[in-house]
Design an enzyme around this catalytic site. Sequence first.
Site: not given
Ligand code: CMC
Length: 431
Positions: A366, A309
Amino acid sequence: MSDPKIVKLVDESSNRSSELPLISGTLGPACIDIGTLYKDTGHFTYDPGYGSTASTKSAITYIDGDQGVLLYRGYPIEQLAEKSSFLEVAYLLLNGELPKPTEFATFEHDITHHTMMHEAQKNFFQGFHHDAHPMAMLAAAVASLSAFYHDDLDVENPSDRKMAAIRLIAKMPTIAAACYRYSIGWPMRYPRNNLEYVTRFLHMMFEVPSEPLQMNPVAAKALDLLFILHADHEQNASTSTVRLVGSTGANPYASIAAGITALWGPAHGGANEAVLKQLEEIGTPDNVESAVLRAKDKNDSFRLMGFGHRVYKNFDPRAKIIREMCHKVLAELGVNDPLLEVAMKLEEAALKDDYFVERKLYPNVDFYSGIIYKALGIPTEMFTVMFAIARTAGWIAHWIEQHETPGSRIGRPRQIYTGADVRNYTSGDKR
Ligand code: CMC
């Protein structure tokens, strides 16, 4: 001595500087007000994804991502989940205070008496392809409310804004159920005023003309709780979209339709659908290890859906509640879903894996919600629609707050231009 409430930013190349005040809210870190930065220094700020940017002041919802805290109008989500109802929470988000019994009765009456869709709107559905995704239908149908209710709507008028809020919260379940029934070729059902909000929705979803619906009250209770947990989440992508569209003066139905489309993405609300599909693909607890390995592989775009998140760097407090509820609801409904075992194994494996620990990736709202929706008989494609019904309360509360805030301006971010330098047009034969 420098004023502790001012941050001074100096551009050494031009020797121009800006004194930027710090703004504090009731809770949370202070923010640097950069409103005069461009005028003072000629520079913009650069923050793609808005990781360090507060886009607005808001009194609706507070999140402390490090501590795993979520408050609606000051009330902890755990207390609301235990003691309140979705409609009461919707009132709270809209009005800032919990309703007195008479206030709630009026609100519930108003919602109940605005649940019907315009008859002509039913024809609108006939234009969709039979296998259209329900989120596509929902976004289009909500946008079409602008066509049904636009003429008499003045966004500057508080009572018109309130009426739009009532209409949206009231009609969203009716439209959502219509999307589902159209997709399976069932006749649409009218809302029944003798039922309360969530039960009424479940009837519109599942009742068939040929026999009475046997409804387990556990289902309505569980869905009501999920709606409470999804009702608002401060300036997330879809709420920010609603505010950005709303800042142009667009009507509320168009603004909320834009929020619905933003919610649909798998990084946001579409994750609940993606989680279930992913759990089904993983299939058995034995395959969890390889799924975790794939999620860690930088050459693979695979991510564990329902993990991570932007704000929570600790347990998502909603996920904690849903996890507990998931076991309870499945037991009470007598459902034995092997996917729950896969989910638990996945959570356990990720929580002790260095990759997830270092990045503070925890299960989010989720992760377990899909298993509950599935147990309630809600098809996977409808999961994000469920989220949208609940989040409508938050979206419209933010839209109203934006319109009530004096001095609100159109949202207009800037950019760093990386395209071609100025150049002259060349005729076709010289290219
Ligand atoms: N699985 C594997 N690696 C992950 C995941 C994941 N679900 N989420 C983040 N990472 C890694 C990402 O690859 C990055 O690694 P590095 O620093 O080595 O490059 C690090 O963690 C930080 O990730 P980010 O993409 O920069 O983080 P963000 O804040 O931009 O994204 C997120 C947040 C929720 C979009 C992301 O964690 C994600 O894609 N999660 C899976 C989708 C999900 O469950 N979304 C629902 C969010 S909660 C409900 C809502 O918002 O509606």
